[in-house]
Motif scaffolding. Structure first.
Motif, PDB file in Angstrom:
ATOM      1  N   LEU A  92       0.835  -1.202   0.000  1.00 52.09           N
ATOM      2  CA  LEU A  92       0.000   0.000   0.000  1.00 52.09           C
ATOM      3  C   LEU A  92       0.872   1.255   0.000  1.00 52.09           C
ATOM      4  CD1 LEU A  92      -2.591  -1.154   2.679  1.00 52.09           C
ATOM      5  CD2 LEU A  92      -2.881  -1.186   0.188  1.00 52.09           C
ATOM      6  N   PHE A  93       0.289   2.358  -0.445  1.00 52.20           N
ATOM      7  CA  PHE A  93       1.008   3.635  -0.498  1.00 52.20           C
ATOM      8  C   PHE A  93       0.793   4.392   0.811  1.00 52.20           C
ATOM      9  CE2 PHE A  93      -0.216   2.778  -4.990  1.00 52.20           C
ATOM     10  CZ  PHE A  93       1.066   2.560  -5.482  1.00 52.20           C
ATOM     11  N   PRO A  94       1.853   4.581   1.611  1.00 57.40           N
ATOM     12  CA  PRO A  94       1.663   5.187   2.935  1.00 57.40           C
ATOM     13  C   PRO A  94       1.245   6.654   2.885  1.00 57.40           C
ATOM     14  CG  PRO A  94       4.011   4.892   2.452  1.00 57.40           C
ATOM     15  CD  PRO A  94       3.251   4.177   1.373  1.00 57.40           C
ATOM     16  N   HIS A  95       1.535   7.349   1.769  1.00 58.65           N
ATOM     17  CA  HIS A  95       1.197   8.768   1.682  1.00 58.65           C
ATOM     18  C   HIS A  95      -0.247   8.991   1.231  1.00 58.65           C
ATOM     19  CE1 HIS A  95       2.345   7.575  -2.371  1.00 58.65           C
ATOM     20  NE2 HIS A  95       1.688   8.627  -2.844  1.00 58.65           N
ATOM     21  N   MET A  96      -0.979   7.899   0.937  1.00 56.65           N
ATOM     22  CA  MET A  96      -2.366   7.999   0.495  1.00 56.65           C
ATOM     23  C   MET A  96      -3.312   7.517   1.593  1.00 56.65           C
ATOM     24  SD  MET A  96      -2.307   6.489  -3.390  1.00 56.65           S
ATOM     25  CE  MET A  96      -1.265   7.185  -4.670  1.00 56.65           C
ATOM     26  N   THR A  97      -4.535   8.013   1.556  1.00 55.24           N
ATOM     27  CA  THR A  97      -5.571   7.494   2.452  1.00 55.24           C
ATOM     28  C   THR A  97      -6.025   6.119   1.971  1.00 55.24           C
ATOM     29  OG1 THR A  97      -7.405   8.421   1.175  1.00 55.24           O
ATOM     30  CG2 THR A  97      -6.401   9.841   2.871  1.00 55.24           C
ATOM     31  N   VAL A  98      -6.862   5.491   2.780  1.00 53.91           N
ATOM     32  CA  VAL A  98      -7.446   4.205   2.406  1.00 53.91           C
ATOM     33  C   VAL A  98      -8.179   4.319   1.071  1.00 53.91           C
ATOM     34  CG1 VAL A  98      -9.272   2.551   3.022  1.00 53.91           C
ATOM     35  CG2 VAL A  98      -7.638   3.318   4.755  1.00 53.91           C
ATOM     36  N   ALA A  99      -9.052   5.308   0.949  1.00 57.76           N
ATOM     37  CA  ALA A  99      -9.830   5.482  -0.280  1.00 57.76           C
ATOM     38  C   ALA A  99      -8.931   5.760  -1.473  1.00 57.76           C
ATOM     39  CB  ALA A  99     -10.856   6.600  -0.109  1.00 57.76           C
ATOM     40  N   GLU A 100      -7.883   6.556  -1.276  1.00 57.72           N
ATOM     41  CA  GLU A 100      -6.963   6.883  -2.376  1.00 57.72           C
ATOM     42  C   GLU A 100      -6.193   5.651  -2.828  1.00 57.72           C
ATOM     43  OE1 GLU A 100      -6.135  11.576  -1.224  1.00 57.72           O
ATOM     44  OE2 GLU A 100      -4.824   9.988  -0.464  1.00 57.72           O
ATOM     45  N   ASN A 101      -5.811   4.803  -1.882  1.00 58.32           N
ATOM     46  CA  ASN A 101      -5.151   3.555  -2.247  1.00 58.32           C
ATOM     47  C   ASN A 101      -6.060   2.679  -3.100  1.00 58.32           C
ATOM     48  OD1 ASN A 101      -2.367   2.448  -1.077  1.00 58.32           O
ATOM     49  ND2 ASN A 101      -3.151   3.990   0.363  1.00 58.32           N
ATOM     50  N   ILE A 102      -7.313   2.564  -2.689  1.00 61.02           N
ATOM     51  CA  ILE A 102      -8.251   1.720  -3.432  1.00 61.02           C
ATOM     52  C   ILE A 102      -8.531   2.302  -4.811  1.00 61.02           C
ATOM     53  CG2 ILE A 102     -10.613   0.806  -3.442  1.00 61.02           C
ATOM     54  CD1 ILE A 102     -10.432   0.711  -0.361  1.00 61.02           C
ATOM     55  N   ASP A 131     -16.292   3.092   7.018  1.00 61.46           N
ATOM     56  CA  ASP A 131     -16.054   4.272   7.857  1.00 61.46           C
ATOM     57  C   ASP A 131     -14.584   4.700   7.881  1.00 61.46           C
ATOM     58  OD1 ASP A 131     -18.739   4.268   8.527  1.00 61.46           O
ATOM     59  OD2 ASP A 131     -18.430   3.021  10.311  1.00 61.46           O
ATOM     60  N   LEU A 132     -13.727   3.977   7.141  1.00 62.02           N
ATOM     61  CA  LEU A 132     -12.288   4.228   7.258  1.00 62.02           C
ATOM     62  C   LEU A 132     -11.656   4.771   5.985  1.00 62.02           C
ATOM     63  CD1 LEU A 132     -11.137   1.093   9.304  1.00 62.02           C
ATOM     64  CD2 LEU A 132     -11.951   3.305  10.143  1.00 62.02           C
ATOM     65  N   GLY A 133     -12.459   5.230   5.042  1.00 67.93           N
ATOM     66  CA  GLY A 133     -11.919   5.695   3.772  1.00 67.93           C
ATOM     67  C   GLY A 133     -10.939   6.848   3.901  1.00 67.93           C
ATOM     68  N   GLY A 134     -11.106   7.700   4.900  1.00 63.59           N
ATOM     69  CA  GLY A 134     -10.249   8.858   5.069  1.00 63.59           C
ATOM     70  C   GLY A 134      -9.032   8.623   5.940  1.00 63.59           C
ATOM     71  N   ARG A 135      -8.893   7.412   6.477  1.00 68.86           N
ATOM     72  CA  ARG A 135      -7.765   7.112   7.358  1.00 68.86           C
ATOM     73  C   ARG A 135      -6.461   6.972   6.586  1.00 68.86           C
ATOM     74  NH1 ARG A 135      -9.009   3.677  12.280  1.00 68.86           N
ATOM     75  NH2 ARG A 135     -10.747   4.794  13.246  1.00 68.86           N
ATOM     76  N   ARG A 136      -5.349   7.283   7.273  1.00 71.44           N
ATOM     77  CA  ARG A 136      -4.033   7.002   6.723  1.00 71.44           C
ATOM     78  C   ARG A 136      -3.707   5.521   6.937  1.00 71.44           C
ATOM     79  NH1 ARG A 136      -2.382  11.156  10.074  1.00 71.44           N
ATOM     80  NH2 ARG A 136      -1.004   9.631  11.099  1.00 71.44           N
ATOM     81  N   ILE A 137      -2.842   4.993   6.119  1.00 72.02           N
ATOM     82  CA  ILE A 137      -2.498   3.573   6.205  1.00 72.02           C
ATOM     83  C   ILE A 137      -1.857   3.230   7.541  1.00 72.02           C
ATOM     84  CG2 ILE A 137      -1.091   1.735   5.173  1.00 72.02           C
ATOM     85  CD1 ILE A 137      -3.602   2.600   3.556  1.00 72.02           C
ATOM     86  N   ASP A 138      -1.039   4.146   8.098  1.00 76.10           N
ATOM     87  CA  ASP A 138      -0.359   3.855   9.357  1.00 76.10           C
ATOM     88  C   ASP A 138      -1.298   3.886  10.559  1.00 76.10           C
ATOM     89  OD1 ASP A 138      -0.783   6.554   9.646  1.00 76.10           O
ATOM     90  OD2 ASP A 138       1.336   7.121   9.741  1.00 76.10           O
ATOM     91  N   GLN A 139      -2.562   4.203  10.322  1.00 77.98           N
ATOM     92  CA  GLN A 139      -3.556   4.187  11.397  1.00 77.98           C
ATOM     93  C   GLN A 139      -4.369   2.890  11.408  1.00 77.98           C
ATOM     94  OE1 GLN A 139      -5.516   7.908  10.130  1.00 77.98           O
ATOM     95  NE2 GLN A 139      -4.828   8.841  12.037  1.00 77.98           N
ATOM     96  N   LEU A 140      -4.003   1.935  10.561  1.00 76.62           N
ATOM     97  CA  LEU A 140      -4.766   0.697  10.422  1.00 76.62           C
ATOM     98  C   LEU A 140      -4.062  -0.480  11.075  1.00 76.62           C
ATOM     99  CD1 LEU A 140      -5.767   0.917   6.637  1.00 76.62           C
ATOM    100  CD2 LEU A 140      -7.030   1.804   8.621  1.00 76.62           C
ATOM    101  N   SER A 141      -4.839  -1.470  11.466  1.00 77.46           N
ATOM    102  CA  SER A 141      -4.277  -2.744  11.931  1.00 77.46           C
ATOM    103  C   SER A 141      -3.839  -3.568  10.723  1.00 77.46           C
ATOM    104  CB  SER A 141      -5.327  -3.524  12.720  1.00 77.46           C
ATOM    105  OG  SER A 141      -6.375  -3.948  11.857  1.00 77.46           O
ATOM    106  N   GLY A 142      -3.118  -4.650  10.976  1.00 81.09           N
ATOM    107  CA  GLY A 142      -2.683  -5.522   9.889  1.00 81.09           C
ATOM    108  C   GLY A 142      -3.845  -6.084   9.102  1.00 81.09           C
ATOM    109  N   GLY A 143      -4.889  -6.516   9.806  1.00 79.44           N
ATOM    110  CA  GLY A 143      -6.063  -7.052   9.120  1.00 79.44           C
ATOM    111  C   GLY A 143      -6.768  -6.011   8.275  1.00 79.44           C
TER     112      GLY A 143
END
Length: 270
Positions: A92-102, A131-143
């Motif tokens: 995943l791209f760490p500089h993108m949000t969840v939605a931007e990665n997708i 509910d997590l589309g705007g989150r940064r990747i480093d704010q997510l769990s592994g799952g």
């Protein structure tokens, strides 16, 4: 609504890949039916990842044929293959949000902004991350990161999905949850899936068929039909069919691991 109804069969004939003098794949023949879920087992160095990368177009085999349906793909670039990929390390791209990665593969394909947003929203809902589309990747769990990687892999309506040990880094509970989530997505969309794992239970639980690959040079040495009912439940691990398939897998992998050891250590008494 995204159309996932056009899963493709895969036909591979005589696929050979060398790195220098080493054969990573040696004359692989393989037929995967449209919408089938196939898992690949084998010792390290058996060519499992090399095979997936050849199907995806990320490496060029030395000889052989790869057909999706009626179309020869051996020379087609990756972006022309309609293949999604999921890796163990998420990629995943760490500089993108969840939605931007997708959305990334949609933007590469120049999908309009309105349709892009619709597809991203659908993908987020499918992997239960609405509910997590705007989150940064480093704010997510592994799952959660692996769910984002899965959503990114199917958001552009691929006809084949390739997965290289996608759940290997997850804890046991999260891994089981991801297996169930993946099967729910697959049962809805029936995309053609090839899935690499070192976990025999995971291979059997997910698959219509389990292929076992040999130690180098990589060949397919076993094709095991998994005649378990669907939908799958964890309780099936105690059924006779599951136990028989597991014993078959263990026997083949043990024999190949011993053969590989003997090749590397000639004259050893083990």
């Amino acid at each position: 609504m995204v159309d996932y109804s056009k899963a493709l069969p895969i036909t591979i004939r005589g696929l050979t890949k060398k790195y220098g003098s080493l054969y990573a794949l040696d004359s692989i023949d393989l037929d995967v039916s449209s919408g089938e879920f196939l898992t690949l087992l084998g010792p390290s160095g058996s060519g499992k990842t090399t095979l997936l990368m050849a199907i995806a177009g990320f490496n060029r085999p030395d000889s052989g044929s790869i057909r999706f349906g009626d179309t020869e793909m051996i020379l087609a670039p990756p972006h022309k293959r309609e293949v999604g990929m999921v890796f163990q390390n998420y990629a995943l791209f760490p500089h993108m949000t969840v939605a931007e990665n997708i959305a990334f593969p949609l933007k590469l394909r120049r999908i309009g902004s309105k349709e892009c947003q619709q597809r991203v929203d659908e993908a987020l809902s499918t992997v239960q991350l609405s509910d997590l589309g705007g989150r940064r990747i480093d704010q997510l769990s592994g799952g959660q990161m692996q769910r984002v990687a899965l959503a990114r892999a199917f958001v552009f309506s691929p006809r084949i999905l390739l997965m290289d040990e996608p759940f290997g880094a997850l804890d046991a509970q999260t891994r089981l949850m991801m297996q169930e989530n993946l099967l729910e997505i697959w049962s809805e969309f029936r995309i053609t899936v090839l899935f690499i794992t070192h976990d025999i239970d995971e291979a059997i639980f997910l698959a219509d068929r389990v292929l076992v690959m040999s130690a180098s040079p990589g060949r397919i040495i076993a094709d095991i039909d998994i005649a378990l009912d669907r939908p799958r439940t964890m309780e099936m691990a105690t059924e006779d069919q599951f136990i028989r398939a597991k014993k078959q897998c263990i026997d083949f992998i043990k024999a190949e691991s011993l053969r590989a050891f003997e090749q590397q250590n000639p004259g050893s008494n083990r």
